[in-house]
Design a protein around this motif. Structure first.
Motif, PDB file in Angstrom:
ATOM      1  N   SER A   1       0.981  -1.250  -0.121  1.00  0.00           N
ATOM      2  CA  SER A   1      -0.059   0.163   0.017  1.00  0.00           C
ATOM      3  C   SER A   1       0.792   1.480   0.077  1.00  0.00           C
ATOM      4  CB  SER A   1      -0.932   0.194   1.293  1.00  0.00           C
ATOM      5  OG  SER A   1      -0.208   0.149   2.367  1.00  0.00           O
ATOM      6  N   TYR A   2       0.160   2.161  -0.419  1.00  0.00           N
ATOM      7  CA  TYR A   2       0.999   3.512  -0.478  1.00  0.00           C
ATOM      8  C   TYR A   2       1.678   4.057   1.129  1.00  0.00           C
ATOM      9  CZ  TYR A   2       1.887   8.365  -1.533  1.00  0.00           C
ATOM     10  OH  TYR A   2       2.457   9.749  -1.832  1.00  0.00           O
ATOM     11  N   SER A   3       0.734   3.575   2.076  1.00  0.00           N
ATOM     12  CA  SER A   3       0.884   4.107   3.340  1.00  0.00           C
ATOM     13  C   SER A   3       2.350   3.299   4.005  1.00  0.00           C
ATOM     14  CB  SER A   3      -0.268   4.047   4.198  1.00  0.00           C
ATOM     15  OG  SER A   3      -0.795   2.713   4.409  1.00  0.00           O
ATOM     16  N   ALA A   4       1.948   2.086   3.362  1.00  0.00           N
ATOM     17  CA  ALA A   4       3.302   0.942   3.995  1.00  0.00           C
ATOM     18  C   ALA A   4       4.428   1.616   3.283  1.00  0.00           C
ATOM     19  CB  ALA A   4       2.846  -0.445   3.459  1.00  0.00           C
ATOM     20  N   ALA A   5       4.651   2.028   1.886  1.00  0.00           N
ATOM     21  CA  ALA A   5       5.689   2.371   1.170  1.00  0.00           C
ATOM     22  C   ALA A   5       6.310   3.915   1.911  1.00  0.00           C
ATOM     23  CB  ALA A   5       5.258   2.533  -0.198  1.00  0.00           C
ATOM     24  N   SER A   6       5.101   4.717   2.390  1.00  0.00           N
ATOM     25  CA  SER A   6       5.717   5.733   2.881  1.00  0.00           C
ATOM     26  C   SER A   6       6.026   5.781   4.384  1.00  0.00           C
ATOM     27  CB  SER A   6       4.283   6.785   3.118  1.00  0.00           C
ATOM     28  OG  SER A   6       4.507   7.782   3.957  1.00  0.00           O
ATOM     29  N   ALA A   7       5.492   4.636   5.093  1.00  0.00           N
ATOM     30  CA  ALA A   7       6.278   4.368   6.329  1.00  0.00           C
ATOM     31  C   ALA A   7       7.532   4.013   6.237  1.00  0.00           C
ATOM     32  CB  ALA A   7       5.601   3.153   7.164  1.00  0.00           C
TER      33      ALA A   7
END
Length: 72
Positions: free
Chosen positions: A30-36
């Motif tokens: 997910s985008y949020s996992a990549a951002s983290a």
């Protein structure tokens, strides 16, 4: 800790401008996992490092600098 600046420089060299989207698509996360991961809030799994090594053409020294030595 990941050397995010070096990872981003490798993405730039390959023409990627949106680092989070590129990472999420390469790793199928997910985008949020990549951002983290790009904000050093989550680490990279070994399988993800292997995928990035192939997709970004990273050699052993680069892998060590980015994922093992990390940012100082």
């Amino acid at each position: 800790m990941t050397n995010v600046n070096l990872l981003k420089s490798k993405l730039i060299a390959l023409g990627y401008e949106d680092f989070t989207t590129a990472l999420s698509e390469m790793l199928n996360i997910s985008y949020s996992a990549a951002s983290a991961k790009l904000n050093n809030k989550r680490g990279f799994k070994q399988s993800e490092i292997s995928i990035l090594a192939v997709k970004l053409g990273l050699n052993g020294d680069e892998l060590k600098e980015i994922f093992i030595d990390g940012a100082e």
